[in-house]
Design an enzyme around this catalytic site. Structure first.
Site, PDB file in Angstrom:
ATOM      1  N   TYR A   1       0.519  14.018   0.679  1.00 36.38           N
ATOM      2  CA  TYR A   1       0.187  14.504   1.856  1.00 36.38           C
ATOM      3  C   TYR A   1       0.037  16.234   1.931  1.00 36.38           C
ATOM      4  CZ  TYR A   1       0.693   9.635   3.246  1.00 36.38           C
ATOM      5  OH  TYR A   1       0.564   8.352   3.192  1.00 36.38           O
TER       6      TYR A   1
ATOM      7  N   CYS B   1      -2.114  33.819  10.114  1.00 40.67           N
ATOM      8  CA  CYS B   1      -1.920  34.678  11.319  1.00 40.67           C
ATOM      9  C   CYS B   1      -1.467  33.812  12.663  1.00 40.67           C
ATOM     10  CB  CYS B   1      -3.084  35.530  11.669  1.00 40.67           C
ATOM     11  SG  CYS B   1      -3.343  36.558  10.169  1.00 40.67           S
ATOM     12  N   GLU B   2      -0.256  33.018  12.069  1.00 41.76           N
ATOM     13  CA  GLU B   2       0.303  32.244  13.458  1.00 41.76           C
ATOM     14  C   GLU B   2       1.695  31.957  13.243  1.00 41.76           C
ATOM     15  OE1 GLU B   2      -0.941  28.192  14.371  1.00 41.76           O
ATOM     16  OE2 GLU B   2      -2.687  28.920  13.400  1.00 41.76           O
TER      17      GLU B   2
ATOM     18  N   TYR C   1       4.604  18.334  11.394  1.00 41.03           N
ATOM     19  CA  TYR C   1       5.528  17.434  11.493  1.00 41.03           C
ATOM     20  C   TYR C   1       6.875  17.748  11.744  1.00 41.03           C
ATOM     21  CZ  TYR C   1       1.758  14.711   9.467  1.00 41.03           C
ATOM     22  OH  TYR C   1       0.482  14.264   9.297  1.00 41.03           O
TER      23      TYR C   1
ATOM     24  N   GLU D   1       0.822  -1.263   0.007  1.00 41.38           N
ATOM     25  CA  GLU D   1       0.050   0.065  -0.138  1.00 41.38           C
ATOM     26  C   GLU D   1       0.868   1.357   0.026  1.00 41.38           C
ATOM     27  OE1 GLU D   1      -1.856  -0.365   3.758  1.00 41.38           O
ATOM     28  OE2 GLU D   1      -3.448  -1.661   2.947  1.00 41.38           O
ATOM     29  N   PRO D   2       1.757   1.524  -1.006  1.00 41.58           N
ATOM     30  CA  PRO D   2       2.518   2.647  -0.973  1.00 41.58           C
ATOM     31  C   PRO D   2       1.918   3.877  -1.390  1.00 41.58           C
ATOM     32  CG  PRO D   2       3.068   1.182  -2.678  1.00 41.58           C
ATOM     33  CD  PRO D   2       1.863   0.604  -2.144  1.00 41.58           C
TER      34      PRO D   2
HETATM   35  N1  LLP Z   1      -1.326   1.666   4.405  1.00 43.46           N
HETATM   36  C1  LLP Z   1      -1.871   2.364   5.852  1.00 43.46           C
HETATM   37  C2  LLP Z   1      -2.855   1.851   6.278  1.00 43.46           C
HETATM   38  C3  LLP Z   1      -1.433   3.801   6.209  1.00 43.46           C
HETATM   39  O1  LLP Z   1      -1.939   4.177   7.432  1.00 43.46           O
HETATM   40  C4  LLP Z   1      -0.584   4.494   5.324  1.00 43.46           C
HETATM   41  C5  LLP Z   1      -0.182   5.778   5.502  1.00 43.46           C
HETATM   42  C6  LLP Z   1      -0.253   3.907   4.238  1.00 43.46           C
HETATM   43  C7  LLP Z   1      -0.502   2.655   3.770  1.00 43.46           C
HETATM   44  C8  LLP Z   1       0.826   4.688   3.232  1.00 43.46           C
HETATM   45  O2  LLP Z   1       1.817   5.020   3.773  1.00 43.46           O
HETATM   46  P1  LLP Z   1       2.924   5.710   2.919  1.00 43.46           P
HETATM   47  O3  LLP Z   1       3.369   4.881   1.901  1.00 43.46           O
HETATM   48  O4  LLP Z   1       2.565   6.991   2.313  1.00 43.46           O
HETATM   49  O5  LLP Z   1       4.126   6.196   3.770  1.00 43.46           O
HETATM   50  N2  LLP Z   1       0.240  12.637   6.822  1.00 43.46           N
HETATM   51  C9  LLP Z   1       1.697  12.181   6.921  1.00 43.46           C
HETATM   52  C10 LLP Z   1       1.587  10.639   6.922  1.00 43.46           C
HETATM   53  C11 LLP Z   1       0.397   9.816   7.497  1.00 43.46           C
HETATM   54  C12 LLP Z   1       0.768   8.468   6.915  1.00 43.46           C
HETATM   55  C13 LLP Z   1      -0.578   7.894   7.303  1.00 43.46           C
HETATM   56  N3  LLP Z   1      -0.805   6.501   6.744  1.00 43.46           N
HETATM   57  C14 LLP Z   1       2.688  12.882   6.581  1.00 43.46           C
HETATM   58  O6  LLP Z   1       2.249  13.878   5.783  1.00 43.46           O
HETATM   59  O7  LLP Z   1       3.943  12.675   6.571  1.00 43.46           O
END
Ligand code: LLP
Length: 421
Positions: free
Chosen positions: A375, A346-347, A318, A275-276
C-alpha cells in the site's frame, strides 16, 4: 524479519548498499527485496502445509509486475479487484486458473474480460452482481465459477477505514441471507457455485476476529452442503497484520494463523484459499528519501524530505506509523531528539510523523521508511505534479529498476488543451 540490515554502518537491501541505488536512480524511490517476498510467501505455504490450499497474493498491496512474476514463480495465485489488476496479473504470466476476482463493484466489462481470459473464481458480493454475471456468462456461453462473499458481522478490531466485516460495511452479503443467495445462484444459468468467501479487514493484530468469522463460515458450509450446494472451496481472505513498530508490536504469526485455519476446517475436506497482501509485501519494501532541509521551527524541528504524502499516503490517510531510519547507522550512544518528519507538499496533512525520536540527520542524508512495500507505490499519486517515484528490486547483490521515474514531459504531455472552434 526482512533483508534490510546495516552492513559496515550502511543500510543494505540484501547485499546492495542503499546509497548505491540512490546514486543510480535518485531519490525518492521504493526498493523491494526478493528474498523477503520469498520468505513471507513460504511462511504461508508452511502454515498451510498438509491442507489443500492456494495462497493468492492480494495484488492491491503491490502490483508491480516484477513482484507479481516473482511470487507467481513461487506458485502463488493472485487476488485481483479490477480489470487493470487482472490484466497486470496476466501480463506478468499468471494463468487465469490461479486468479480470483474480488471486489464489491465488478463491472460487466470486467466480468467479460475475466470470463474470456480465464478465471479461477469470482467472489460475488451482491445479488445484482450475481445476476449481471449470470447474464454475461450466459451470453458468452460459458459458466462462471463463483463463491459468495459473506459478511459475518465481526469486529476486526482494526482501523475503521480498513475494517470490512461489520454489517455496516459495504462488503459482502449478510451471512444470514447467504442461504437465499446460494439458492438464487443455483437457479441461474451460467453460474457454478464452488465455495464461500470471507474477508473481514486488514492489519488485524488479533486472531480472535478471524476465529469468530471462520467459525461462522464453517457452520454455513455445513448448512449449504446439506442444502445441496457444492462447497468445495473456502476463500478465507487476507488481513494478517505486520509489526509496523518494530520495538512495540507483535502481531500473530502465520503459523498461528495456519493452526487456527486447521483447527476450524481440518475435517471439512475443502480446498482453502487465502488472500494475504500486506504480510507478504509490506516488510519487503522500503521507501528511501533524502533530507532536503532541517528547519528549526517554534519549539520543534522539522525534517523536510523529498518524499511526500503523494508517494506514501498511509500516515496522512490512516495516521499510520512507519519506522523511519537513517541509512547511515547511528553509533550506539548517539543521542536522539524529536523531529516532525514532513514532505514538501503544500498541506499540513503532508506529515509522516510528529515528534518522532531520531538521531539527528543533516540535509543530503538518506533516510528510509520501513514496511513500505504494501500500500505504498500502489497508492501513490502525482499530486503537486510530483512524478511517481521509481521502484527497484534487489536480488542478492543485483538490483534492477522495475518501474522508471517518468519524465516531466511524459506527465505534462498527457494533458490536452482544447482549441475550441
Ligand atoms: N482480500 C480482500 C478482499 C481485501 O479487500 C484485502 C485488502 C485483502 C485481501 C488483503 O488484505 P491484507 O492481507 O493486505 O491486509 N490501504 C490500506 C489497506 C487496505 C486493504 C484493503 N483490502 C492500508 O494502507 O492499510
Amino acid at each position: 524479519m526482512d533483508h534490510f540490515l546495516y552492513h559496515n554502518g550502511i543500510l543494505h537491501a540484501e547485499d546492495v548498499a542503499i546509497p548505491e541505488i540512490a546514486a543510480m536512480v535518485g531519490t525518492p524511490f521504493y526498493v523491494y527485496s526478493c528474498a523477503t517476498l520469498t520468505r513471507h510467501y513460504h511462511l504461508f505455504e508452511e502454515a498451510l502445509a498438509g491442507l489443500d490450499h492456494l495462497v493468492c497474493f492480494a495484488m492491491k498491496s503491490n502490483s508491480n509486475q516484477a513482484v507479481i512474476a516473482h511470487l507467481a514463480g513461487l506458485g502463488a495465485g493472485m487476488d485481483v479487484v479490477s480489470g487493470g489488476e487482472y490484466l497486470r496479473a496476466r501480463a506478468a504470466g499468471v494463468p487465469g486458473e490461479r486468479i480470483v476476482f474480488s471486489g464489491v463493484g465488478k463491472t460487466r466489462d470486467e466480468m467479460h474480460m475475466a470470463l474470456t481470459g480465464g478465471i479461477r473464481q469470482f467472489n460475488v458480493e451482491s445479488e445484482p452482481e450475481l445476476i449481471a454475471l449470470s447474464e454475461v456468462a450466459t451470453a458468452l456461453g460459458v459458466t462462471a465459477p463463483i463463491t459468495v462473499r459473506v459478511n459475518p458481522d465481526v469486529d476486526a478490531k482494526t482501523h475503521e477505514k480498513i475494517a470490512t466485516g461489520k454489517s455496516e460495511n459495504k462488503f459482502g452479503i449478510p451471512i444470514a441471507k447467504a442461504p437465499a443467495v446460494y439458492a438464487l445462484a443455483a437457479s441461474l444459468s451460467g453460474i457454478a457455485v464452488v465455495g464461500i468467501d470471507v474477508h473481514i479487514g486488514s492489519q488485524l493484530t488479533d486472531l480472535e476476529p478471524f476465529r469468530q468469522a471462520y467459525q461462522k463460515v464453517r457452520e454455513l458450509t455445513l448448512r449449504l452442503r446439506a442444502e445441496g450446494h457444492d462447497i468445495r472451496r473456502l476463500d478465507l481472505g487476507g488481513g494478517l497484520g505486520i509489526p509496523y513498530e518494530r520495538n512495540n508490536s507483535a502481531p500473530p504469526l502465520p503459523t498461528e494463523y495456519g493452526a487456527l485455519i486447521r483447527e476450524v476446517f481440518h475435517d471439512l475436506e475443502v480446498e482453502v484459499e487465502i488472500e494475504p497482501g500486506r504480510l507478504i509485501s509490506g516488510n519487503a519494501g522500503l521507501l528511501v528519501t533524502s533530507v532536503i532541509y532541517v528547519k528549526e521551527g517554534e519549539g520543534r524541528d522539522f525534517l523536510i524530505l523529498d518524499a511526500a504524502m503523494n508517494d506514501l499516503v498511509r500516515p496522512a490517510m490512516y495516521g499510520a506509523w512507519h519506522d523511519i531510519v537513517p541509512v547511515k547507522e547511528p553509533a550506539p550512544g548517539d543521542e536522539q531528539r524529536p523531529f516532525d518528519v514532513v514532505g514538501p507538499v503544500c498541506e499540513t496533512g503532508d506529515t509522516f510523523a510528529k515528534q518522532r525520536q531520531m538521531t539527528p540527520v543533516a540535509a543530503g542524508d538518506l533516510v528510509a521508511f520501513r514496511s513500505a512495500g504494501a500500500y505504498g507505490a500502489v497508492m501513490a499519486s502525482e499530486y503537486n505534479t510530483r512524478p511517481l517515484i521509481p521502484e527497484v528490486m534487489v536480488k542478492g547483490d543485483q538490483f534492477a529498476v522495475i518501474r522508471a521515474r517518468p519524465t516531466f514531459d511524459e506527465i505534462i504531455n498527457r494533458d490536452t488543451v482544447p482549441s475550441w472552434g
